[in-house]
Design a protein around this motif. Structure first.
Motif, PDB file in Angstrom:
ATOM      1  N   LYS A   2       0.838  -1.212   0.000  1.00 51.55           N
ATOM      2  CA  LYS A   2       0.000   0.000   0.000  1.00 51.55           C
ATOM      3  C   LYS A   2       0.868   1.255   0.000  1.00 51.55           C
ATOM      4  O   LYS A   2       1.907   1.267   0.659  1.00 51.55           O
ATOM      5  N   PRO A   3       0.415   2.316  -0.695  1.00 49.39           N
ATOM      6  CA  PRO A   3       1.191   3.573  -0.592  1.00 49.39           C
ATOM      7  C   PRO A   3       1.037   4.169   0.816  1.00 49.39           C
ATOM      8  O   PRO A   3       0.039   3.942   1.487  1.00 49.39           O
ATOM      9  N   LEU A   4       2.054   4.897   1.246  1.00 52.06           N
ATOM     10  CA  LEU A   4       2.015   5.515   2.584  1.00 52.06           C
ATOM     11  C   LEU A   4       1.182   6.795   2.486  1.00 52.06           C
ATOM     12  O   LEU A   4       1.703   7.881   2.244  1.00 52.06           O
ATOM     13  N   THR A   5      -0.132   6.650   2.637  1.00 50.55           N
ATOM     14  CA  THR A   5      -1.036   7.807   2.522  1.00 50.55           C
ATOM     15  C   THR A   5      -0.871   8.710   3.751  1.00 50.55           C
ATOM     16  O   THR A   5      -0.394   8.244   4.797  1.00 50.55           O
ATOM     17  N   PRO A   6      -1.293   9.975   3.653  1.00 56.06           N
ATOM     18  CA  PRO A   6      -1.198  10.862   4.832  1.00 56.06           C
ATOM     19  C   PRO A   6      -1.923  10.267   6.032  1.00 56.06           C
ATOM     20  O   PRO A   6      -1.458  10.348   7.157  1.00 56.06           O
ATOM     21  N   GLU A   7      -3.070   9.586   5.807  1.00 59.58           N
ATOM     22  CA  GLU A   7      -3.828   9.004   6.923  1.00 59.58           C
ATOM     23  C   GLU A   7      -3.038   7.868   7.578  1.00 59.58           C
ATOM     24  O   GLU A   7      -2.945   7.785   8.806  1.00 59.58           O
ATOM     25  N   LEU A   8      -2.433   6.993   6.747  1.00 66.26           N
ATOM     26  CA  LEU A   8      -1.642   5.883   7.305  1.00 66.26           C
ATOM     27  C   LEU A   8      -0.426   6.440   8.050  1.00 66.26           C
ATOM     28  O   LEU A   8      -0.076   5.982   9.136  1.00 66.26           O
ATOM     29  N   ARG A   9       0.189   7.475   7.462  1.00 74.78           N
ATOM     30  CA  ARG A   9       1.345   8.115   8.127  1.00 74.78           C
ATOM     31  C   ARG A   9       0.932   8.638   9.512  1.00 74.78           C
ATOM     32  O   ARG A   9       1.622   8.467  10.494  1.00 74.78           O
ATOM     33  N   ARG A  10      -0.285   9.267   9.570  1.00 75.28           N
ATOM     34  CA  ARG A  10      -0.772   9.807  10.847  1.00 75.28           C
ATOM     35  C   ARG A  10      -1.011   8.680  11.851  1.00 75.28           C
ATOM     36  O   ARG A  10      -0.622   8.751  13.002  1.00 75.28           O
ATOM     37  N   GLU A  35       2.329  -1.562   6.706  1.00 75.54           N
ATOM     38  CA  GLU A  35       1.187  -1.275   5.840  1.00 75.54           C
ATOM     39  C   GLU A  35      -0.051  -0.911   6.643  1.00 75.54           C
ATOM     40  O   GLU A  35      -1.012  -0.366   6.118  1.00 75.54           O
ATOM     41  N   THR A  36      -0.056  -1.279   7.926  1.00 75.73           N
ATOM     42  CA  THR A  36      -1.128  -0.867   8.839  1.00 75.73           C
ATOM     43  C   THR A  36      -0.447  -0.505  10.161  1.00 75.73           C
ATOM     44  O   THR A  36       0.670  -0.963  10.421  1.00 75.73           O
TER      45      THR A  36
END
Ligand code: URA
Length: 245
Positions: A2-10, A35-36
């Motif tokens: 999965k790409p490291l989205t801003p939400e996942l980064r947060r 990834e999670t």
């Protein structure tokens, strides 16, 4: 991947901060890349080394007012790989003097309770909710328990006992996060999972504090029932009665 989205980064940052608040700085990513948030796990070493690291993190603790009256911080004692852990409230005068949990009169009774279970004190691990003696042995305040209990949670996660016996209302309430009376908390078991713990839930039993049993020995038979439940869960058989002939 999965790409490291801003939400996942947060979410990942929140998880890392959560561990930092518990004093855990060594983390690893499960499967290479996280990834999670659940893929970020604390690095837990061997139980004894982990306990030493928790003790180091406590240091000469001044996080709450209880440090003001202490002679010795009382961290914990016993087998770092114990199947059974006892959790008390906080050190009294003897414990404060010796730096070890349950070494005074209540400790003598706890030792007797442990041998009645067919175990030795060296077989179990013993710790308290607060590590410094409250003035005049008063019950620790909620904010004092909240400040100190992350270290207890880490001790539990390090030892990974199969069962915990909470001694008294302060231990039971702190571990379970509920404020019921001791009477309401006894007579059942709980599946307990400390924060950031990856293992199987730990069976938690609640019984009377040994200091209370010294004041009201009639309750010892009730406490024995609680201990027998823990023994049953752990597969410890009751000592056989001595043959009469
Ligand atoms: N009471 C506790 O709760 N803990 C001790 O270590 C001693 C007495």
């Amino acid at each position: 991947m999965k790409p490291l989205t801003p939400e996942l980064r947060r979410q990942l940052a929140a998880r890392v901060n959560f561990y930092r608040e518990l004093g855990i700085y060594d983390l690893y990513r499960q499967g290479g890349r996280a990834e999670t948030p659940a893929d970020v796990l604390p690095v837990l070493g061997l139980p004894a080394a982990e306990l030493e690291s928790i003790r180091r993190d406590l240091g000469e603790c001044t996080r709450c007012r209880l440090h003001q009256g202490r002679s010795n911080l009382v961290f914990g004692d016993g087998n770092p790989r114990a199947d059974l852990m006892f959790v008390g409230e906080g050190p009294g005068a003897d414990e404060d003097a010796q730096g070890l949990p349950f070494v005074g009169r209540a400790g003598q009774l706890l030792n007797n309770m442990i041998s009645a279970m067919g175990l030795r004190r060296e077989d179990v691990y013993i710790a308290n909710v607060v590590k410094c003696r409250p003035p005049a042995n008063r019950t620790p305040e909620k904010d004092e328990c909240d400040t100190c209990s992350p270290f207890l949670m880490r001790q539990i996660a390090a030892v990974q006992p199969r069962a915990i016996v909470a001694l008294g209302a302060t231990a039971a309430r702190t571990l379970l996060g509920i404020s019921d009376s001791l009477g309401a908390l006894r007579n059942r078991s709980y599946d307990f999972t400390p924060p950031a713990y990856q293992g199987q839930p730990i069976k938690l039993f609640v019984t009377y504090h040994p200091a209370y049993l010294l004041r009201d020995p009639n309750q010892k038979k009730e406490a024995w029932k609680d201990l027998q439940q823990a023994m049953k869960y752990l597969g410890i058989s009751l000592p056989q009665p001595m043959p009469t002939r």
